[in-house]
Design an enzyme around this catalytic site. Structure first.
Site: not given
Lengths: 263, 263
Positions: A55, A163, A165, A122
């Site tokens: 990812d 992050y 999560l 983010d």
């Protein structure tokens, strides 16, 4: 004829060569690039980029190119991947038929006094270990929220499974039109995420200059920044069988079927 | 001339009489109604309803009428209230000038084999104390999520500060176009809320017949139901000074300013 580029994580170079050998028989391969290096997309005219890696590698590639990306990965599927390494024949067939789901993700635009950044997951403001707890103001149209915390994560739905999560936030489906604001180690129990519409503009001000981290990269140190939805979208091509719920179940086990008699 | 109705919670009747006495000098009052009783709105032609009571009373009133509602409350403001009892003069002036924020909230439609319901906050499926843990399937366009839990709460943004909050869910601003699905006492750690777009249709199926609770009222027992956004909106009239962040800060203390030296 479809023109392709291949990006790879450097420790996946053997897997990437395997993909290259198979792809090159069928399509025109324009470049074969270490994903950690700078890349000037304008030098190459490609229809699609194949990314061999996890990812993180796909994320970094999506930030470098304006063309669609296909993630290929050994082992288990990630959030950004579409094909396993042993599905290379299926990938070639899907490329020939151009048989994909176009998974479009919206992004964030971050502005500071020094520059602008764009984020797929983010933007994070976070104190150094040696710093005191930050006083943070988050201003939106509706008013201002205050946090006394180590930092804040402001994420897209795509970033909600990253992050945010890990900090206790909810899982947002990719097509939700909302930001998520999640505090890091907040004092006084106020640890819930705030979900606000994506047409809002967010202004964050910190009591002290702290680290600004965009998609995992430290970009500068600042005590204020602004965030809004970015007009740039990124596109991941997925096999027709793809759905988000499966990737959530495979990657983090959320909402998976539990057998009646044991795991 | 503005025509009003007054609803009151029965143990707030003295406060309601105080409101009535002040309101009746200035406006035509069409009814003065115990909020726990059945009400046929068609018998009365009113422009607006004043509700004297807490959030529960406003919620029940919003479900009975199609006209806007103004919440008046003693003590602290609630999520649905707009004026404190000692602000009656301001309320009368705002009515004369029709000087309000129209706070529109979208709602849920719940369908079972037996009937349809509409919810402002949430629909809950929950086992009885004597029942075993439920196996729950939540089907959306994107796939199916599975829970092994005491129940599930499916809420609007408005409901995100109600029961879903108590179960650990995020706070959603009222104008976010998304549902929130939050499990109750889930087994195997999967306790995060799922945020999904409000244009989704959700089908819930339970391994056993269990309680279906709509906005806090037990409506029937069932093992399956469907949820989508309802085309009905409810309107709360607020003073121009209203914003959601203040109500969040006043009601649950979230995002409130913390003083440097103590609380």
């Amino acid at each position: 004829m479809i023109k392709l580029g291949i990006f790879y994580r450097v420790d996946y170079v053997e897997a990437a060569k395997f993909v290259l050998e198979n792809i090159v028989k069928n399509f025109e391969v324009k470049h074969f690039t270490d994903s950690s290096l700078d890349f000037d997309e304008e030098k190459f005219s490609v229809d699609v980029n194949i990314v061999v890696g996890g990812d993180g590698t796909v994320l970094r590639t999506l930030k470098k190119v304006n063309t669609p990306v296909i993630g290929v990965k050994a082992g288990r599927l990630g959030f950004f991947s579409g094909y396993l390494l042993n599905e290379i024949d299926k990938l070639i067939q899907d490329l020939k038929d151009w048989n994909f789901i176009e998974d479009k993700r919206w992004t964030l635009r971050i502005e500071t006094k020094k520059g602008t950044y764009f984020a797929i997951n983010d933007a994070v403001i976070q104190k150094d270990v040696s710093q005191k707890i930050l006083d943070l103001d988050v201003k939106i149209t509706d008013g201002t929220f205050y946090y006394h915390a180590d930092g804040l994560v402001i994420s897209t739905p795509t970033g909600s499974s990253a992050y945010a999560l890990a900090l206790g936030g909810p899982i947002m489906l990719p097509n939700v039109e909302a930001f998520e604001i999640t505090p890091m180690a907040p004092q006084f129990l106020a640890n819930r995420s705030l979900v606000i519409p994506s047409n809002e503009r967010i202004a964050v001000r910190s009591s002290e200059v702290a680290n600004l981290i965009v998609d995992g990269d430290l970009v500068e140190q600042t005590n204020e920044f602004r965030i809004k939805k970015c007009n740039r979208t990124v596109i991941i091509l997925r096999p027709k069988s793809y759905d988000f719920s499966t990737s959530i179940k495979e990657k983090i086990g959320y909402g998976r079927k539990i057998l009646k008699n044991g795991l």
